[in-house]
Motif scaffolding. Structure first.
Motif, mmCIF file in Angstrom:
data_model
loop_
_atom_site.group_PDB
_atom_site.id
_atom_site.type_symbol
_atom_site.label_atom_id
_atom_site.label_comp_id
_atom_site.label_asym_id
_atom_site.label_seq_id
_atom_site.Cartn_x
_atom_site.Cartn_y
_atom_site.Cartn_z
ATOM 1 N N VAL A 47 0.848 -1.202 0.000
ATOM 2 C CA VAL A 47 0.000 0.000 0.000
ATOM 3 C C VAL A 47 0.878 1.244 0.000
ATOM 4 N N LEU A 48 1.868 1.280 0.890
ATOM 5 C CA LEU A 48 2.764 2.437 0.956
ATOM 6 C C LEU A 48 3.524 2.611 -0.362
ATOM 7 N N SER A 49 3.945 1.518 -0.956
ATOM 8 C CA SER A 49 4.666 1.564 -2.231
ATOM 9 C C SER A 49 3.801 2.161 -3.336
ATOM 10 N N SER A 50 2.546 1.737 -3.400
ATOM 11 C CA SER A 50 1.629 2.275 -4.418
ATOM 12 C C SER A 50 1.412 3.763 -4.226
ATOM 13 N N LEU A 51 1.253 4.195 -2.986
ATOM 14 C CA LEU A 51 1.056 5.617 -2.716
ATOM 15 C C LEU A 51 2.337 6.415 -2.952
ATOM 16 N N TYR A 52 3.469 5.834 -2.651
ATOM 17 C CA TYR A 52 4.754 6.505 -2.816
ATOM 18 C C TYR A 52 4.992 6.918 -4.264
ATOM 19 N N VAL A 53 4.606 6.051 -5.208
ATOM 20 C CA VAL A 53 4.865 6.346 -6.628
ATOM 21 C C VAL A 53 3.707 7.062 -7.309
ATOM 22 N N ALA A 54 2.584 7.218 -6.619
ATOM 23 C CA ALA A 54 1.410 7.879 -7.209
ATOM 24 C C ALA A 54 1.617 9.390 -7.271
ATOM 25 N N PRO A 55 1.002 10.049 -8.246
ATOM 26 C CA PRO A 55 1.067 11.515 -8.298
ATOM 27 C C PRO A 55 0.539 12.109 -6.984
ATOM 28 N N ARG A 81 -6.168 0.842 10.119
ATOM 29 C CA ARG A 81 -5.033 0.587 11.013
ATOM 30 C C ARG A 81 -3.849 1.498 10.679
ATOM 31 N N MET A 82 -3.581 1.668 9.395
ATOM 32 C CA MET A 82 -2.448 2.499 8.985
ATOM 33 C C MET A 82 -2.696 3.971 9.301
ATOM 34 N N GLU A 83 -3.950 4.395 9.185
ATOM 35 C CA GLU A 83 -4.312 5.776 9.501
ATOM 36 C C GLU A 83 -4.106 6.047 10.994
ATOM 37 N N LYS A 84 -4.470 5.095 11.841
ATOM 38 C CA LYS A 84 -4.287 5.252 13.291
ATOM 39 C C LYS A 84 -2.815 5.373 13.660
ATOM 40 N N ARG A 85 -1.940 4.770 12.844
ATOM 41 C CA ARG A 85 -0.490 4.839 13.085
ATOM 42 C C ARG A 85 0.144 6.047 12.400
ATOM 43 N N GLY A 86 -0.659 6.840 11.694
ATOM 44 C CA GLY A 86 -0.162 8.061 11.061
ATOM 45 C C GLY A 86 0.573 7.841 9.751
ATOM 46 N N LEU A 87 0.428 6.664 9.140
ATOM 47 C CA LEU A 87 1.153 6.359 7.909
ATOM 48 C C LEU A 87 0.441 6.888 6.669
ATOM 49 N N ILE A 88 -0.872 6.917 6.721
ATOM 50 C CA ILE A 88 -1.672 7.442 5.607
ATOM 51 C C ILE A 88 -2.797 8.273 6.193
ATOM 52 N N GLU A 89 -3.461 9.009 5.308
ATOM 53 C CA GLU A 89 -4.689 9.694 5.696
ATOM 54 C C GLU A 89 -5.687 9.507 4.562
ATOM 55 N N ARG A 90 -6.942 9.438 4.940
ATOM 56 C CA ARG A 90 -8.000 9.347 3.932
ATOM 57 C C ARG A 90 -8.719 10.671 3.874
ATOM 58 N N ALA A 102 -6.720 7.982 -0.614
ATOM 59 C CA ALA A 102 -5.711 7.646 0.391
ATOM 60 C C ALA A 102 -4.467 8.450 0.049
ATOM 61 N N HIS A 103 -3.869 9.059 1.066
ATOM 62 C CA HIS A 103 -2.689 9.905 0.869
ATOM 63 C C HIS A 103 -1.584 9.457 1.815
ATOM 64 N N LEU A 104 -0.383 9.327 1.290
ATOM 65 C CA LEU A 104 0.784 8.959 2.079
ATOM 66 C C LEU A 104 1.241 10.160 2.905
ATOM 67 N N THR A 105 1.350 9.974 4.207
ATOM 68 C CA THR A 105 1.825 11.054 5.081
ATOM 69 C C THR A 105 3.353 11.085 5.076
ATOM 70 N N SER A 106 3.922 12.135 5.635
ATOM 71 C CA SER A 106 5.388 12.214 5.711
ATOM 72 C C SER A 106 5.935 11.096 6.598
ATOM 73 N N LEU A 107 5.223 10.744 7.667
ATOM 74 C CA LEU A 107 5.653 9.624 8.512
ATOM 75 C C LEU A 107 5.604 8.319 7.714
ATOM 76 N N ARG A 109 5.878 7.990 4.487
ATOM 77 C CA ARG A 109 6.967 8.052 3.506
ATOM 78 C C ARG A 109 8.295 7.659 4.166
ATOM 79 N N ARG A 110 8.563 8.207 5.339
ATOM 80 C CA ARG A 110 9.814 7.886 6.037
ATOM 81 C C ARG A 110 9.880 6.409 6.416
ATOM 82 N N GLN A 111 8.776 5.873 6.923
ATOM 83 C CA GLN A 111 8.773 4.463 7.319
ATOM 84 C C GLN A 111 8.956 3.555 6.102
#
Length: 155
Positions: A47-55, A81-90, A102-107, A109-111
Motif C-alpha cells: 500500500v505504501l509503495s503504491s502511494l509513494y509512486v502515485a502523483p 489501522r495504517m491511519e491510526k499509526r499516522g502512515l496514511i490519511e484518507r 488515500a494519501h501517504l503522510t510524511s511519517l 513516507r519515512r517508514q
C-alpha cells in the motif's frame, strides 16, 4: 456414463506444486522480515509503495485496491489501522464527492523508505540472486502470463 477425473503429467504436477509452495511460503517470509524490521506487513508495504509512486502520493481507494489486488473491505480495514499509526490519511476526493482518496503522510513516507533496503536484501537473497538473468526473464514472462489470466477472472 463414466466420469474420468482430469490428471496432470509429472512435469505439470511438479510445476504446479512448486508454484503453490512458493505462493504459500513467500508471503509469510516477507511478512516476518517486514514486521521484524519495520513494523509493517507485506500488504501494508505494498500500500505504501503504491502511494509513494502515485502523483501527489494520493490514490482513490478503488485504484489502490486494484493496484494492491485487494478487495475494498480488506483495503479499508488495513487503511484504518495504517491511519491510526499516522502512515496514511484518507480524504474526500475533490473530483468525486462519493469517492475517498488515500494519501501517504510524511511519517508513512519515512517508514516506507526505511523499510526498503532490508526488504530488497531479502527479496534478492530469496529470488533474484537464486536465478540467472535468463531465468529472471522467464519468471517475468511467466508471472505476466499467469497474472493476465488471473486478471481476466477478476473482471
Amino acid at each position: 456414463m463414466t466420469y474420468t477425473a482430469p490428471r496432470m503429467t509429472e512435469q505439470e504436477s511438479q510445476a504446479w506444486l512448486g508454484l503453490v509452495t512458493v505462493s504459500q511460503l513467500l508471503p509469510h517470509v516477507l511478512d516476518a522480515q517486514l514486521l521484524r524490521d519495520s513494523q509493517l506487513t507485506h500488504f501494508e508495504f505494498t500500500v505504501l509503495s503504491s502511494l509513494y509512486v502515485a502523483p501527489d502520493s494520493t490514490l482513490r481507494m478503488s485504484q489502490l485496491a486494484e493496484q494492491t489486488a485487494a478487495t475494498l473491505p480488506r483495503l479499508s480495514h488495513v487503511c484504518t489501522r495504517m491511519e491510526k499509526r499516522g502512515l496514511i490519511e484518507r480524504l474526500p476526493c475533490a473530483e468525486d464527492r462519493r469517492a475517498t482518496n488515500a494519501h501517504l503522510t510524511s511519517l508513512g513516507r519515512r517508514q516506507f523508505i526505511r523499510a526498503i533496503p532490508k526488504h530488497i536484501e531479502l527479496v534478492r537473497s530469496l529470488v533474484i540472486d537464486a536465478l540467472t538473468p535468463d531465468e529472471l526473464d522467464a519468471l517475468g514472462a511467466i508471472s505476466a502470463k499467469i497474472g493476465e489470466r488471473l486478471s481476466e477472472r477478476q473482471a
